[in-house]
Design an enzyme around this catalytic site. Structure first.
Site, PDB file in Angstrom:
ATOM      1  CB  CYS A   1      -0.919   0.030   1.213  1.00 24.88           C
ATOM      2  SG  CYS A   1      -1.852   1.570   1.316  1.00 24.88           S
ATOM      3  CB  CYS A  43      -1.789   4.754   4.618  1.00 23.06           C
ATOM      4  SG  CYS A  43      -3.383   4.167   4.029  1.00 23.06           S
ATOM      5  CB  SER A  44      -0.739   0.626   6.506  1.00 21.90           C
ATOM      6  OG  SER A  44      -1.762   1.312   7.206  1.00 21.90           O
ATOM      7  CB  CYS A  45      -4.982  -0.333   2.219  1.00 17.51           C
ATOM      8  SG  CYS A  45      -5.505   1.390   2.358  1.00 17.51           S
TER       9      CYS A  45
END
Lengths: 206, 103
Positions: free
Chosen positions: A110, A113-115
């Site tokens: 991702c 961000c951090s999906c």
């Protein structure tokens, strides 16, 4: 350990860190406004600490290995198939399964961000959230994979999938050789978290 | 390979707050992801973020920013509450539950 030797002569409680105090302030304000129920917070933490994790994704992968029609349905509409297995919820609303083959290796990142597919894999590891991984895996995936100890054959194409707040990906790793007579449960034990992100392969049987 | 899910209790707490606010519709997940992404980009301008503590620091800043933009949590209110919690910790004997004065 930076554990304080002061502990014993401190008459008062240990002061939490600055961010911890900011989080307490946020929580207090939101509880007072009636926007947050503290019991719901505890339930969410318990769920993510104990019930949600890569073991869920591993069961999906093992079933796909063991059952060709399940595998076809998973690749066609992963979200539906996975929620039938009871894995749904936040960050699981739209999941796409991508299959590794002899010709293609898939890897997930991702860059925003951090999906990450939480219902299947839990909370992402720190490296998945690091700038180094997020920036480099798109530019030089083979180099990054090599740092994970994964050197792919020259002829195998690497596809990088960039997750978003709307779509998250699950890598369906290749089934290891010599596993024809294993049960689904035994197969699941071979499926690592990293193999479902694409930074690793499924383990070979003992 | 068994790593703790959350390294610090406040990581878990701010994570749960955000998920809860999204579950109840106070914030939408795409708005949240966009805000977190923006804060991560700002924090990463002058250094490499390692995805650990610095990631959750960005998470806290992003939640503060999103709630401030929604008019749900003003900086002054948060500062007051942070001071109140600090006082409470400093004045609660070690081992006793820490509570805010006036609850």
């Amino acid at each position: 350990m930076p554990h304080d030797h002061h502990d014993h002569d401190h008459p008062h409680s240990l002061l939490p860190s600055d961010p911890a105090l900011r989080v307490k302030a946020l929580e207090t304000l939101l509880v007072r406004k009636g926007l947050v129920d503290p019991a719901a917070l505890d339930a969410i933490i318990d769920t993510y600490e104990t019930r949600i994790g890569p073991q869920n994704g591993a069961r999906v992968v093992a079933r796909a290995w063991a059952d060709a029609s399940f595998r076809a349905r998973l690749l066609g509409d992963a979200t539906a198939v996975i929620s039938e297995m009871g894995y749904y919820g936040r960050q699981g609303e739209h999941i796409v399964a991508v299959e590794n083959t002899d010709s293609t290796h898939n890897i997930v990142v991702c860059t925003l961000c951090s999906c990450y597919p939480w219902p299947l894999l839990g909370i992402p590891p720190a490296w998945y959230k690091s700038d180094a991984y997020r920036a480099r895996v798109v530019r030089e995936p083979r180099q990054v994979l090599a740092e994970f100890g994964l050197v792919l054959p020259e002829g195998q194409t690497v596809r990088v999938w960039d997750s978003t707040a709307e779509i998250r990906y699950l890598v369906l790793p290749q089934r290891p050789a010599g596993t024809d007579d294993l049960t689904e449960e035994a197969l699941a034990a071979l499926v690592t978290r990293d193999s479902m992100i694409g930074t690793g392969l499924a383990r070979a049987p003992e | 390979m068994k790593e703790p899910v959350f390294l610090e209790p406040w990581h878990a707490q701010v994570f749960a707050l955000t998920v809860h606010l999204s579950d109840t519709g106070v914030v939408s997940w795409p708005d949240w992801a966009a805000t977190l992404g923006a804060v991560l980009a700002e924090h990463g301008l002058d250094r490499q973020l390692d995805g650990g503590e610095d990631y959750f620091l960005a998470w806290v800043a992003a939640l503060e920013r999103l709630l401030a933009a929604r008019g749900l949590a003003g900086a002054a209110d948060l500062d007051d509450l942070k001071s109140a919690w600090t006082e409470a910790y400093l004045h609660t004997p070690h081992g006793q539950p820490v509570r805010l004065a006036g609850g």
